[in-house]
Scaffold this motif. Structure first.
Motif, PDB file in Angstrom:
ATOM      1  N   GLN B 123       0.848  -1.201   0.000  1.00  0.00           N
ATOM      2  CA  GLN B 123       0.000   0.000   0.000  1.00  0.00           C
ATOM      3  C   GLN B 123       0.877   1.242   0.000  1.00  0.00           C
ATOM      4  O   GLN B 123       0.554   2.257  -0.609  1.00  0.00           O
ATOM      5  CB  GLN B 123      -0.899  -0.010   1.240  1.00  0.00           C
ATOM      6  CG  GLN B 123      -1.658   1.286   1.531  1.00  0.00           C
ATOM      7  CD  GLN B 123      -2.722   1.588   0.489  1.00  0.00           C
ATOM      8  OE1 GLN B 123      -3.303   0.681  -0.089  1.00  0.00           O
ATOM      9  NE2 GLN B 123      -2.959   2.876   0.230  1.00  0.00           N
ATOM     10  N   ASP B 127       0.817   5.008  -2.032  1.00  0.00           N
ATOM     11  CA  ASP B 127       0.843   6.274  -1.283  1.00  0.00           C
ATOM     12  C   ASP B 127       2.008   7.158  -1.720  1.00  0.00           C
ATOM     13  O   ASP B 127       1.856   8.364  -1.900  1.00  0.00           O
ATOM     14  CB  ASP B 127       0.946   5.987   0.222  1.00  0.00           C
ATOM     15  CG  ASP B 127      -0.342   5.404   0.788  1.00  0.00           C
ATOM     16  OD1 ASP B 127      -1.356   5.396   0.043  1.00  0.00           O
ATOM     17  OD2 ASP B 127      -0.348   4.965   1.938  1.00  0.00           O
ATOM     18  N   ASP B 130       1.293   8.685  -5.044  1.00  0.00           N
ATOM     19  CA  ASP B 130       0.334   9.794  -4.898  1.00  0.00           C
ATOM     20  C   ASP B 130       1.031  11.049  -4.394  1.00  0.00           C
ATOM     21  O   ASP B 130       0.782  12.155  -4.872  1.00  0.00           O
ATOM     22  CB  ASP B 130      -0.782   9.413  -3.920  1.00  0.00           C
ATOM     23  CG  ASP B 130      -1.830   8.522  -4.567  1.00  0.00           C
ATOM     24  OD1 ASP B 130      -1.853   8.452  -5.813  1.00  0.00           O
ATOM     25  OD2 ASP B 130      -2.630   7.914  -3.829  1.00  0.00           O
ATOM     26  N   ALA B 131       1.912  10.847  -3.413  1.00  0.00           N
ATOM     27  CA  ALA B 131       2.634  11.988  -2.850  1.00  0.00           C
ATOM     28  C   ALA B 131       3.493  12.645  -3.919  1.00  0.00           C
ATOM     29  O   ALA B 131       3.543  13.882  -4.042  1.00  0.00           O
ATOM     30  CB  ALA B 131       3.494  11.533  -1.679  1.00  0.00           C
ATOM     31  N   TRP B 133       3.069  12.480  -7.241  1.00  0.00           N
ATOM     32  CA  TRP B 133       2.224  13.118  -8.260  1.00  0.00           C
ATOM     33  C   TRP B 133       1.716  14.475  -7.757  1.00  0.00           C
ATOM     34  O   TRP B 133       1.736  15.459  -8.478  1.00  0.00           O
ATOM     35  CB  TRP B 133       1.040  12.211  -8.631  1.00  0.00           C
ATOM     36  CG  TRP B 133       0.462  12.560  -9.973  1.00  0.00           C
ATOM     37  CD1 TRP B 133       0.812  12.030 -11.175  1.00  0.00           C
ATOM     38  CD2 TRP B 133      -0.553  13.544 -10.233  1.00  0.00           C
ATOM     39  NE1 TRP B 133       0.075  12.627 -12.171  1.00  0.00           N
ATOM     40  CE2 TRP B 133      -0.761  13.551 -11.622  1.00  0.00           C
ATOM     41  CE3 TRP B 133      -1.291  14.419  -9.442  1.00  0.00           C
ATOM     42  CZ2 TRP B 133      -1.687  14.391 -12.241  1.00  0.00           C
ATOM     43  CZ3 TRP B 133      -2.210  15.263 -10.057  1.00  0.00           C
ATOM     44  CH2 TRP B 133      -2.400  15.245 -11.432  1.00  0.00           C
ATOM     45  N   GLY B 134       1.273  14.478  -6.503  1.00  0.00           N
ATOM     46  CA  GLY B 134       0.733  15.714  -5.925  1.00  0.00           C
ATOM     47  C   GLY B 134       1.767  16.823  -5.862  1.00  0.00           C
ATOM     48  O   GLY B 134       1.513  17.943  -6.304  1.00  0.00           O
ATOM     49  N   ILE B 135       2.955  16.487  -5.383  1.00  0.00           N
ATOM     50  CA  ILE B 135       3.963  17.542  -5.221  1.00  0.00           C
ATOM     51  C   ILE B 135       4.504  17.994  -6.585  1.00  0.00           C
ATOM     52  O   ILE B 135       4.770  19.188  -6.786  1.00  0.00           O
ATOM     53  CB  ILE B 135       5.111  17.101  -4.262  1.00  0.00           C
ATOM     54  CG1 ILE B 135       6.001  18.307  -3.892  1.00  0.00           C
ATOM     55  CG2 ILE B 135       5.944  15.995  -4.816  1.00  0.00           C
ATOM     56  CD1 ILE B 135       5.294  19.422  -3.207  1.00  0.00           C
ATOM     57  N   SER B 137       2.789  18.035  -9.346  1.00  0.00           N
ATOM     58  CA  SER B 137       1.724  18.867  -9.916  1.00  0.00           C
ATOM     59  C   SER B 137       1.791  20.282  -9.328  1.00  0.00           C
ATOM     60  O   SER B 137       1.705  21.285 -10.050  1.00  0.00           O
ATOM     61  CB  SER B 137       0.365  18.223  -9.614  1.00  0.00           C
ATOM     62  OG  SER B 137      -0.681  19.120  -9.837  1.00  0.00           O
ATOM     63  N   PRO B 188       4.909  13.482 -13.448  1.00  0.00           N
ATOM     64  CA  PRO B 188       5.169  12.109 -13.860  1.00  0.00           C
ATOM     65  C   PRO B 188       3.893  11.368 -14.228  1.00  0.00           C
ATOM     66  O   PRO B 188       2.866  11.537 -13.562  1.00  0.00           O
ATOM     67  CB  PRO B 188       5.817  11.470 -12.620  1.00  0.00           C
ATOM     68  CG  PRO B 188       6.075  12.550 -11.666  1.00  0.00           C
ATOM     69  CD  PRO B 188       5.339  13.750 -12.083  1.00  0.00           C
ATOM     70  N   ASP B 189       3.966  10.581 -15.265  1.00  0.00           N
ATOM     71  CA  ASP B 189       2.787   9.869 -15.742  1.00  0.00           C
ATOM     72  C   ASP B 189       2.662   8.545 -15.008  1.00  0.00           C
ATOM     73  O   ASP B 189       3.077   7.501 -15.487  1.00  0.00           O
ATOM     74  CB  ASP B 189       2.908   9.651 -17.248  1.00  0.00           C
ATOM     75  CG  ASP B 189       1.585   9.236 -17.845  1.00  0.00           C
ATOM     76  OD1 ASP B 189       0.545   9.546 -17.244  1.00  0.00           O
ATOM     77  OD2 ASP B 189       1.602   8.589 -18.892  1.00  0.00           O
ATOM     78  N   ILE B 190       2.109   8.609 -13.815  1.00  0.00           N
ATOM     79  CA  ILE B 190       1.970   7.404 -12.992  1.00  0.00           C
ATOM     80  C   ILE B 190       0.574   6.834 -13.215  1.00  0.00           C
ATOM     81  O   ILE B 190      -0.414   7.543 -13.112  1.00  0.00           O
ATOM     82  CB  ILE B 190       2.166   7.745 -11.498  1.00  0.00           C
ATOM     83  CG1 ILE B 190       3.532   8.416 -11.308  1.00  0.00           C
ATOM     84  CG2 ILE B 190       2.058   6.491 -10.645  1.00  0.00           C
ATOM     85  CD1 ILE B 190       3.668   9.128  -9.982  1.00  0.00           C
ATOM     86  N   PHE B 192      -2.455   4.388 -12.188  1.00  0.00           N
ATOM     87  CA  PHE B 192      -3.000   3.692 -11.032  1.00  0.00           C
ATOM     88  C   PHE B 192      -4.193   2.841 -11.454  1.00  0.00           C
ATOM     89  O   PHE B 192      -4.787   3.069 -12.494  1.00  0.00           O
ATOM     90  CB  PHE B 192      -3.518   4.685  -9.986  1.00  0.00           C
ATOM     91  CG  PHE B 192      -2.468   5.610  -9.469  1.00  0.00           C
ATOM     92  CD1 PHE B 192      -1.746   5.290  -8.339  1.00  0.00           C
ATOM     93  CD2 PHE B 192      -2.198   6.802 -10.111  1.00  0.00           C
ATOM     94  CE1 PHE B 192      -0.803   6.147  -7.855  1.00  0.00           C
ATOM     95  CE2 PHE B 192      -1.244   7.664  -9.627  1.00  0.00           C
ATOM     96  CZ  PHE B 192      -0.540   7.336  -8.501  1.00  0.00           C
ATOM     97  N   GLY B 193      -4.536   1.963 -10.598  1.00  0.00           N
ATOM     98  CA  GLY B 193      -5.789   1.222 -10.754  1.00  0.00           C
ATOM     99  C   GLY B 193      -5.781   0.291 -11.934  1.00  0.00           C
ATOM    100  O   GLY B 193      -4.748  -0.005 -12.531  1.00  0.00           O
ATOM    101  N   SER B 194      -6.987  -0.141 -12.274  1.00  0.00           N
ATOM    102  CA  SER B 194      -7.095  -1.128 -13.357  1.00  0.00           C
ATOM    103  C   SER B 194      -7.030  -0.468 -14.705  1.00  0.00           C
ATOM    104  O   SER B 194      -7.304   0.698 -14.860  1.00  0.00           O
ATOM    105  CB  SER B 194      -8.416  -1.864 -13.221  1.00  0.00           C
ATOM    106  OG  SER B 194      -9.465  -0.939 -13.135  1.00  0.00           O
TER     107      SER B 194
END
Lengths: 261, 194
Positions: B123, B127, B130-131, B133-135, B137, B188-190, B192-194
């Motif tokens: 997990q 996380d 996400d951190a 990607w957020g920073i 952005s 960054p082009d991360i 996620f998910g399906s």
């Protein structure tokens, strides 16, 4: 010079001035409801109603010390022809243009649908973003926002239900983290029942029933009838523009998260 | 007093008032635009600090998985030191270079994460992404806003009448844009998910 020409010139100058004042916004203005901006026409009325109702309630919430108020959670949907068109949208610019949340205490959720925008039923949800205002960053981190999206809109749940749950999860963060509630409880089974039994015009039944009763009633006085008639005419005449929710003037610094379906 | 004298006197007073107001508003505009550049710079500074914290956490998280991680950790640390030195010296280009170096370290770190299947399954991996990607952005937005305010200031001091005010009030400097490599400005082009 004849008075009529003077008036004409004056009006032309005023018009010219007002035209000059019009700013060239890149994105559409928010709707009068403000909290829900369903430009892709994909949200069902029941969910829209919930977003607006909860949004208005949250906006009125004030912290115990009186320091925090005017928090806003806004949803928007856009339809684009292809996924590459999503890059043309800058979520931060949309946030700042709409001015979400007082003192930068706002959250903007944006859904991008891909397909023919004239056929909303065929649109497919492609990307979802959550962006926060500067101050809201302290309470909702990208990690938390990402986890909320994973547990709601990224699941196989029905889109209306997952949108409602997304709203309630965001409300939980705001009420618990910002306003220091012990808990914020919601029941999705109850919500499913509400969704199944929702009457599109149900929200207005009571107030409009009362308005019609007062206008037609022999017991109401003439000025009551007059005020209600004028109010009703205004609301219908300008498309509901009399009661209008607006942004709190908040700004975002671009902190957010994205999920692709 | 003759009518001509009144007209001349009135015109002189009008011109004095007009130029007085112009000088005041011109000065205020210069200060506004200058302060705006400073503010946007401070936002970048804050975001870079946040990114440094995030990257340090990330580098610590991969600790023990790859021998390569020490190199990246060193790169992050040296980028931070280079940034601090450049900031102390008022060397904008040095700060931009340090920003770019951190971006390279981040890209390397992401590759390390992608190659690391045990870590990907956790997990914590999601996380961290996400951190990041957020920073990224937020940092990308901070750079954009800084460059917009620099453009606004530079245009004003070059165009008329701003050029006159800038010269009069000794605002003769022009700011450099925050230009990092094209790759470093992208979020960054991360996936996620399906």
């Amino acid at each position: 010079m004849k008075p009529v020409f003077k008036v004409f010139i004056l009006l032309s100058l005023i018009l010219l001035f007002l035209t000059g004042c019009k700013t060239d916004d890149l994105y559409p203005d928010p709707t009068n409801e403000f909290y829900v901006n369903d430009f892709a026409d994909t949200l069902v009325p029941a969910v829209e109603s919930t977003i607006v109702r909860e949004g208005e309630r949250l906006y009125e919430e004030v912290s115990e010390d009186g320091e925090i108020s005017g928090v806003q959670i806004v949803f928007a949907t856009f339809a684009v022809e292809s996924e590459s068109n999503i890059a043309e949208y800058n979520i931060t610019d949309i946030y700042n243009q709409w001015g979400i949340g007082t003192d930068d205490m706002g959250i903007l959720v944006v859904y991008f649908y891909v397909g023919d925008e004239d056929k909303p039923e065929e649109l497919v949800l492609s990307e979802v973003y959550i962006y926060t205002g500067f101050t809201m960053e302290m309470y909702l981190s990208p990690i938390e926002a990402g986890n909320i999206l994973d547990e709601t809109i990224m699941t196989d749940m029905d889109e209306s239900m997952s949108t409602a749950q997304l709203l309630y999860e965001l409300l939980t963060v705001v009420y618990v983290e910002v306003f220091e509630y012990e808990a914020f409880n919601y029941d999705m089974d109850e919500y499913q029942i509400y969704l199944d039994n929702y009457d599109d015009y149900g929200d207005y039944d009571d107030i409009w029933g009362w308005v019609i009763y007062v206008i037609l009633s022999p017991y109401s006085v003439w000025w009551e009838k007059g005020v209600l008639l004028i109010a009703a005419a205004l609301i219908f005449g300008v498309g509901g523009g009399v009661v209008k929710n607006i942004g709190g003037g908040g700004k975002s610094g671009g902190m957010g998260i994205r999920r692709r379906r | 007093m003759k009518k001509t004298t009144i007209i001349i006197l009135g015109s002189v007073i009008f011109l004095v008032v007009f130029f007085g107001i112009s000088l005041l508003t011109g000065y205020n505009k210069l200060v506004d635009k200058d302060v705006s550049v400073d503010y946007q710079y401070s936002v970048i500074d804050t975001r870079l600090q946040q990114r440094y914290d995030t990257l340090t956490q990330l580098a610590t998280a991969v600790n023990g998985f790859q021998a390569h991680e020490q190199t990246i950790y060193d790169m992050i640390t040296s980028a931070r030191e280079a940034y601090a030195t450049a900031k102390a010296n008022g060397d904008l280009q040095g700060m931009i270079d340090a920003d770019a170096l951190q971006s390279i370290a981040l890209a390397d770190l992401l590759v390390l994460f992608e190659d690391n299947e045990p870590l990907q399954a956790t997990q914590a991996y999601g996380d961290y992404m996400d951190a990041v990607w957020g920073i990224e952005s937020a940092l990308s937005e901070a750079r954009r806003q800084y460059n917009l305010s620099v453009q606004d200031y530079n245009l004003y001091v070059r165009k008329f009448p701003g050029v006159l005010y800038a010269s009069l009030y000794s605002y003769d400097k022009e700011y450099d844009y925050w230009k990092v490599g094209a790759d470093a400005t992208d979020v960054p082009d991360i996936v996620f998910g399906s």
